[in-house]
Design a protein around this motif. Structure first.
Motif, PDB file in Angstrom:
ATOM      1  N   ALA A 145       5.700 -19.593  -2.695  1.00 26.98           N
ATOM      2  CA  ALA A 145       6.137 -18.919  -1.319  1.00 26.98           C
ATOM      3  C   ALA A 145       6.161 -17.202  -1.825  1.00 26.98           C
ATOM      4  O   ALA A 145       5.973 -16.814  -2.929  1.00 26.98           O
ATOM      5  CB  ALA A 145       7.103 -19.200  -0.789  1.00 26.98           C
ATOM      6  N   VAL A 146       6.164 -16.602  -0.566  1.00 26.09           N
ATOM      7  CA  VAL A 146       6.000 -14.933  -0.604  1.00 26.09           C
ATOM      8  C   VAL A 146       7.052 -14.434   0.435  1.00 26.09           C
ATOM      9  O   VAL A 146       7.342 -15.119   1.613  1.00 26.09           O
ATOM     10  CB  VAL A 146       4.522 -14.561  -0.170  1.00 26.09           C
ATOM     11  N   TRP A 147       7.524 -13.315  -0.194  1.00 30.81           N
ATOM     12  CA  TRP A 147       8.559 -12.510   0.962  1.00 30.81           C
ATOM     13  C   TRP A 147       7.720 -11.399   1.228  1.00 30.81           C
ATOM     14  O   TRP A 147       6.859 -10.934   0.751  1.00 30.81           O
ATOM     15  CB  TRP A 147       9.692 -11.778  -0.093  1.00 30.81           C
ATOM     16  N   VAL A 148       7.843 -11.218   2.697  1.00 31.78           N
ATOM     17  CA  VAL A 148       7.442  -9.812   3.343  1.00 31.78           C
ATOM     18  C   VAL A 148       8.584  -9.231   3.897  1.00 31.78           C
ATOM     19  O   VAL A 148       9.446  -9.767   4.582  1.00 31.78           O
ATOM     20  CB  VAL A 148       6.580 -10.325   4.514  1.00 31.78           C
ATOM     21  N   LEU A 149       8.774  -7.637   3.175  1.00 29.18           N
ATOM     22  CA  LEU A 149       9.769  -7.136   3.733  1.00 29.18           C
ATOM     23  C   LEU A 149       9.460  -6.030   4.620  1.00 29.18           C
ATOM     24  O   LEU A 149       8.743  -5.347   4.408  1.00 29.18           O
ATOM     25  CB  LEU A 149      10.622  -6.423   2.700  1.00 29.18           C
ATOM     26  N   ASP A 150       9.903  -6.069   6.000  1.00 29.48           N
ATOM     27  CA  ASP A 150       9.399  -5.186   6.838  1.00 29.48           C
ATOM     28  C   ASP A 150      10.600  -3.997   6.685  1.00 29.48           C
ATOM     29  O   ASP A 150      11.782  -4.336   7.331  1.00 29.48           O
ATOM     30  CB  ASP A 150       9.278  -5.611   8.185  1.00 29.48           C
ATOM     31  N   VAL A 151      10.059  -2.889   6.300  1.00 27.62           N
ATOM     32  CA  VAL A 151      11.170  -1.906   6.199  1.00 27.62           C
ATOM     33  C   VAL A 151      11.572  -1.214   7.505  1.00 27.62           C
ATOM     34  O   VAL A 151      13.110  -0.906   7.617  1.00 27.62           O
ATOM     35  CB  VAL A 151      10.852  -0.983   5.110  1.00 27.62           C
ATOM     36  N   THR A 152      10.720  -1.280   8.267  1.00 26.92           N
ATOM     37  CA  THR A 152      11.045  -0.623   9.581  1.00 26.92           C
ATOM     38  C   THR A 152      11.905  -1.433  10.329  1.00 26.92           C
ATOM     39  O   THR A 152      13.019  -0.866  10.923  1.00 26.92           O
ATOM     40  CB  THR A 152       9.815  -0.348  10.364  1.00 26.92           C
ATOM     41  N   GLU A 153      11.941  -2.810  10.363  1.00 25.14           N
ATOM     42  CA  GLU A 153      12.661  -3.701  11.152  1.00 25.14           C
ATOM     43  C   GLU A 153      13.916  -4.121  10.306  1.00 25.14           C
ATOM     44  O   GLU A 153      14.643  -4.751  10.714  1.00 25.14           O
ATOM     45  CB  GLU A 153      11.933  -5.037  11.566  1.00 25.14           C
ATOM     46  N   ARG A 154      13.848  -3.749   9.093  1.00 22.66           N
ATOM     47  CA  ARG A 154      14.911  -4.209   8.253  1.00 22.66           C
ATOM     48  C   ARG A 154      14.881  -5.824   7.855  1.00 22.66           C
ATOM     49  O   ARG A 154      16.186  -6.231   8.183  1.00 22.66           O
ATOM     50  CB  ARG A 154      16.259  -3.723   8.491  1.00 22.66           C
ATOM     51  N   ARG A 178       0.794  -1.368  -0.009  1.00 20.55           N
ATOM     52  CA  ARG A 178      -0.185   0.002   0.028  1.00 20.55           C
ATOM     53  C   ARG A 178       1.002   1.252   0.076  1.00 20.55           C
ATOM     54  O   ARG A 178       1.780   1.264   0.880  1.00 20.55           O
ATOM     55  CB  ARG A 178      -0.912   0.021   1.243  1.00 20.55           C
ATOM     56  N   PRO A 179       0.589   2.133  -0.802  1.00 18.33           N
ATOM     57  CA  PRO A 179       1.223   3.473  -0.795  1.00 18.33           C
ATOM     58  C   PRO A 179       1.297   4.055   0.547  1.00 18.33           C
ATOM     59  O   PRO A 179       0.344   4.276   1.298  1.00 18.33           O
ATOM     60  CB  PRO A 179       0.557   4.361  -1.731  1.00 18.33           C
ATOM     61  N   GLY A 180       2.579   4.335   1.004  1.00 17.58           N
ATOM     62  CA  GLY A 180       2.520   5.111   2.419  1.00 17.58           C
ATOM     63  C   GLY A 180       2.840   4.014   3.482  1.00 17.58           C
ATOM     64  O   GLY A 180       3.376   4.478   4.575  1.00 17.58           O
ATOM     65  N   SER A 181       2.626   2.659   3.092  1.00 18.13           N
ATOM     66  CA  SER A 181       3.267   1.475   4.000  1.00 18.13           C
ATOM     67  C   SER A 181       4.770   1.339   3.889  1.00 18.13           C
ATOM     68  O   SER A 181       5.281   1.439   2.969  1.00 18.13           O
ATOM     69  CB  SER A 181       2.293   0.206   3.768  1.00 18.13           C
ATOM     70  N   ASP A 182       4.942   0.604   4.909  1.00 22.07           N
ATOM     71  CA  ASP A 182       6.576   0.147   5.093  1.00 22.07           C
ATOM     72  C   ASP A 182       6.655  -1.157   5.096  1.00 22.07           C
ATOM     73  O   ASP A 182       7.641  -1.884   5.418  1.00 22.07           O
ATOM     74  CB  ASP A 182       7.086   0.733   6.472  1.00 22.07           C
ATOM     75  N   THR A 183       5.677  -1.829   4.757  1.00 27.15           N
ATOM     76  CA  THR A 183       5.575  -3.329   4.479  1.00 27.15           C
ATOM     77  C   THR A 183       5.442  -3.783   2.936  1.00 27.15           C
ATOM     78  O   THR A 183       4.563  -3.435   2.426  1.00 27.15           O
ATOM     79  CB  THR A 183       4.430  -3.864   5.292  1.00 27.15           C
ATOM     80  N   LEU A 184       6.372  -4.479   2.277  1.00 28.70           N
ATOM     81  CA  LEU A 184       6.500  -4.659   1.010  1.00 28.70           C
ATOM     82  C   LEU A 184       6.189  -6.074   0.741  1.00 28.70           C
ATOM     83  O   LEU A 184       6.624  -7.026   1.774  1.00 28.70           O
ATOM     84  CB  LEU A 184       7.671  -4.417   0.233  1.00 28.70           C
ATOM     85  N   THR A 185       5.608  -6.644  -0.221  1.00 28.67           N
ATOM     86  CA  THR A 185       5.508  -7.971  -0.705  1.00 28.67           C
ATOM     87  C   THR A 185       6.097  -8.406  -2.027  1.00 28.67           C
ATOM     88  O   THR A 185       6.337  -7.513  -2.658  1.00 28.67           O
ATOM     89  CB  THR A 185       4.124  -8.493  -0.443  1.00 28.67           C
TER      90      THR A 185
END
Length: 411
Positions: free
Chosen positions: A292-301, A278-285
């Motif tokens: 399988a799927v990757w989830v990238l938590d940008v805040t937690e790196r 979602r635009p403005g979110s810090d979670t990317l997929t």
């Protein structure tokens, strides 16, 4: 078009947002943004000529059927459908939040959806205007387009980048403001009044920061093998690499690049090469291979790999929302990102079950602050999903075209 509803109006939310917008904007003391009472000719804060400001997000869906060339813009607030340019043979549809870019063999067609959001940090403005065709960019299906509020960078398959004046696009015209010297690997990304690019130095992609004239002003000491994929977050720009991602940030005029590694050896076919969030979110997929799927938590790196069924499309709103995966059975599945467990599943959304096609011709999931949207090309419809209510189908929109390509604007 027929709209099937299973949702209550968001009137109360709109009233709350109106109050917040009014209070926030009224509290600004900058005279350049708040006209004095004694100056009746001054324009109000947030005024945009030719547009209407609203209290809620003015989301719209850009839709295209490459076979017939028919395009539509679906207004998600009113339910109205607007006819627009006939673009045949498009293979991809991208957006920068307002403009749609239909990549076809003869060029890249620019469509103004007439819906956008301006984020001032402490408050936002939502706008709507007329839908209109802007014209053609002289680049084909392999072009990559990235924008900010001032410039649109268009990089062709040979790595040449032409910059276009964003203000002219907003007026309905196309005007080049210059061509960058040399070639770059992947998309050139406008960010904080500069351009981020990968230059080939001795066979290695080196991150460089350019000014808007193309002059190199910084080169963070970091390399990125096989760069592919990028996304803008509130924490900075994420750039995909073979061993993970780079997070590029700007602070007080200085640019830094931080590596976010996978911390494991990831085969090429399972790497994250396209990011969705979602635009403005810090979670990317991103898809991680077939199942399988990757989830990238940008805040937690940090990266999280989640096993799912065979992935057709993936997205998430982030911030505690479920991971949304459209799987090969034609249904949408919801997963708890923290535990990896499936929490919800819809009935089959896709007519004919398993989707056909690859790449940009497969269905997608678009996500905003309250809803997700899934296109069913063969069924000529789009589903609106309440992802916070066990993936309830809130509305379905019946269309007169096959919406093979879809992108959401206004966010």
């Amino acid at each position: 078009m027929t709209v099937r509803r299973n949702v209550t109006p968001w009137a109360s939310a709109a009233l709350v947002l109106t109050a917040l917008l009014t209070a926030s904007c009224a509290g600004e003391n900058d005279k350049s943004s708040r006209p004095e009472a004694s100056s009746p000719s001054a324009t109000p804060h947030g005024y945009v000529e030719g547009a209407q400001e609203a209290a809620e997000q003015q989301s719209r869906l850009l839709l295209n059927d490459p076979g017939s060339g028919n395009s539509r813009v679906l207004d998600l607030v009113t339910g109205e459908v607007h006819r627009t340019a006939r673009i045949q043979g498009a293979v991809r549809l991208g957006t920068d939040g307002r403009f749609g870019y239909l990549h076809a063999p003869g060029g890249t067609h620019v469509l103004d959806s007439g819906a956008w959001t301006v984020d001032h940090g402490d408050h936002v403005h939502y706008y709507s205007a007329a839908v209109r065709d802007v014209g053609e960019l002289p680049v084909g299906r392999g072009a990559q387009v990235r924008s900010d509020v001032a410039v649109t960078a268009v990089t062709d398959e040979e790595g040449k980048t032409v910059l276009y004046d964003r203000g002219e696009l907003e007026k309905g015209g196309i005007a080049s403001s210059g061509t960058l010297e040399g070639t770059y690997t992947g998309a050139v990304v406008p960010y904080e009044e500069h351009l981020l690019a990968f230059a080939d130095e001795g066979g290695t992609a080196k991150l460089v920061v350019l000014d808007r004239k193309g002059t190199r002003v910084a080169a963070p000491d970091v390399k990125c093998e096989e760069p592919r994929g990028d996304a803008l977050t509130r924490r900075g720009v994420v750039l995909g690499c073979a061993d993970g991602a780079l997070l590029v940030r700007e602070e007080d005029g200085a640019f830094t690049a931080e590596k976010i590694p996978y911390d494991q050896d990831v085969p090429a076919r399972e790497r994250a090469t396209s990011f969705h969030g979602r635009p403005g979110s810090d979670t990317l997929t991103a898809p991680a291979g077939d199942g399988a799927v990757w989830v990238l938590d940008v805040t937690e790196r940090s990266w999280t790999r989640m096993d799912t069924g065979r992935v057709v499309a993936v997205n998430t709103a982030g911030e505690g929302s479920p991971l949304l995966v459209l799987e090969a059975d034609g249904s949408l599945h919801g997963y708890d990102i923290a535990t990896g467990k499936q929490t919800a599943r819809t009935t089959t959304l896709l007519t004919g079950g398993e989707p056909a096609g690859t790449g940009g011709s497969t269905p997608v999931i678009e996500v905003d602050r309250g809803r997700a949207y899934v296109n069913d090309p063969e069924g000529k419809r789009v589903f609106e999903i309440d992802y916070n209510d066990d993936l309830r189908i809130a509305r379905s929109f019946d269309l007169d075209i096959e919406p093979v390509l879809m992108a959401e604007t206004g966010r």
